[in-house]
Scaffold this active site. Structure first.
Site, PDB file in Angstrom:
ATOM      1  N   ALA A   1       1.768  26.396 -15.077  1.00 27.43           N
ATOM      2  CA  ALA A   1       2.064  27.039 -16.358  1.00 27.43           C
ATOM      3  C   ALA A   1       0.857  27.848 -16.837  1.00 27.43           C
ATOM      4  CB  ALA A   1       2.453  25.996 -17.398  1.00 27.43           C
TER       5      ALA A   1
ATOM      6  N   CYS B   1      -2.644  37.507   0.669  1.00 30.16           N
ATOM      7  CA  CYS B   1      -3.377  38.264  -0.353  1.00 30.16           C
ATOM      8  C   CYS B   1      -4.818  38.445   0.115  1.00 30.16           C
ATOM      9  CB  CYS B   1      -3.314  37.541  -1.698  1.00 30.16           C
ATOM     10  SG  CYS B   1      -4.369  36.080  -1.824  1.00 30.16           S
TER      11      CYS B   1
ATOM     12  N   GLU C   1      -1.470  29.687   1.888  1.00 31.76           N
ATOM     13  CA  GLU C   1      -2.486  29.651   2.937  1.00 31.76           C
ATOM     14  C   GLU C   1      -3.578  28.639   2.592  1.00 31.76           C
ATOM     15  OE1 GLU C   1      -1.246  32.263   1.378  1.00 31.76           O
ATOM     16  OE2 GLU C   1      -1.046  34.009   2.688  1.00 31.76           O
TER      17      GLU C   1
ATOM     18  N   TYR D   1      -1.057  30.220 -15.471  1.00 33.77           N
ATOM     19  CA  TYR D   1      -0.876  31.044 -14.265  1.00 33.77           C
ATOM     20  C   TYR D   1      -2.071  31.172 -13.313  1.00 33.77           C
ATOM     21  CZ  TYR D   1       3.710  32.761 -15.918  1.00 33.77           C
ATOM     22  OH  TYR D   1       5.006  32.870 -16.309  1.00 33.77           O
TER      23      TYR D   1
HETATM   24 ZN   LIG Z   1      -3.381  34.164  -1.231  1.00 34.30          ZN
END
Ligand SMILES: [Zn+2]
Length: 137
Positions: free
Chosen positions: A52, A92, A61, A54
């Protein structure tokens, strides 16, 4: 237990897909699973875990790498990432560096969707001219 490279690749993809389905993503609904093949021939998986608050959510990963480390392994020989949606779910930027800590640039990376393998690449393609543990030795 899978025996040849093709069976190992499929087992890795399956593990990432199962992890994707287990992801905790109630806010974005963007479920991601990752699986790493370690030097011992075992597969370690993880999923994204949202929060919650964020910013403290974690990537799939990172979970897979944590499971591998907990299994006393420090070398990734291949990785699969599976995510929902139509686009390629590539790691990412932060995770590319996380993977680099434990994988050579030549390590294969399998990008998957719910429908299976979508793209095969390498860590070097995802993170060119990377900075890794060798830079500090
Ligand atoms: Zn990532």
């Amino acid at each position: 237990m899978p025996k040849n490279a093709s069976e190992l690749q499929q087992a890795l993809i399956n593990a990432a897909t199962i992890a994707m389905k287990n992801a905790y993503a109630p806010y974005s609904q963007f479920q991601v699973g990752a699986a790493v093949l370690a030097e011992d021939g075992k597969i370690y998986s993880g999923c994204n875990v949202e929060n919650a608050a964020y910013p403290i959510g974690s990537c799939a990963e990172a979970g897979a790498i944590s499971a591998m480390i907990n299994g006393c392994q420090t070398k990734i020989t291949a990785i699969a990432v599976a995510g929902v949606g139509d686009k390629l779910c590539t790691p990412c930027g932060g995770c590319r560096q996380r993977i680099r800590e434990f994988a050579e640039p030549t390590a294969p990376v399998f990008i998957c969707g719910p429908d299976g393998l979508r793209h095969s690449t390498t860590l070097a393609e995802l993170l060119p001219m990377s900075f890794g543990p060798d830079n500090l030795s």
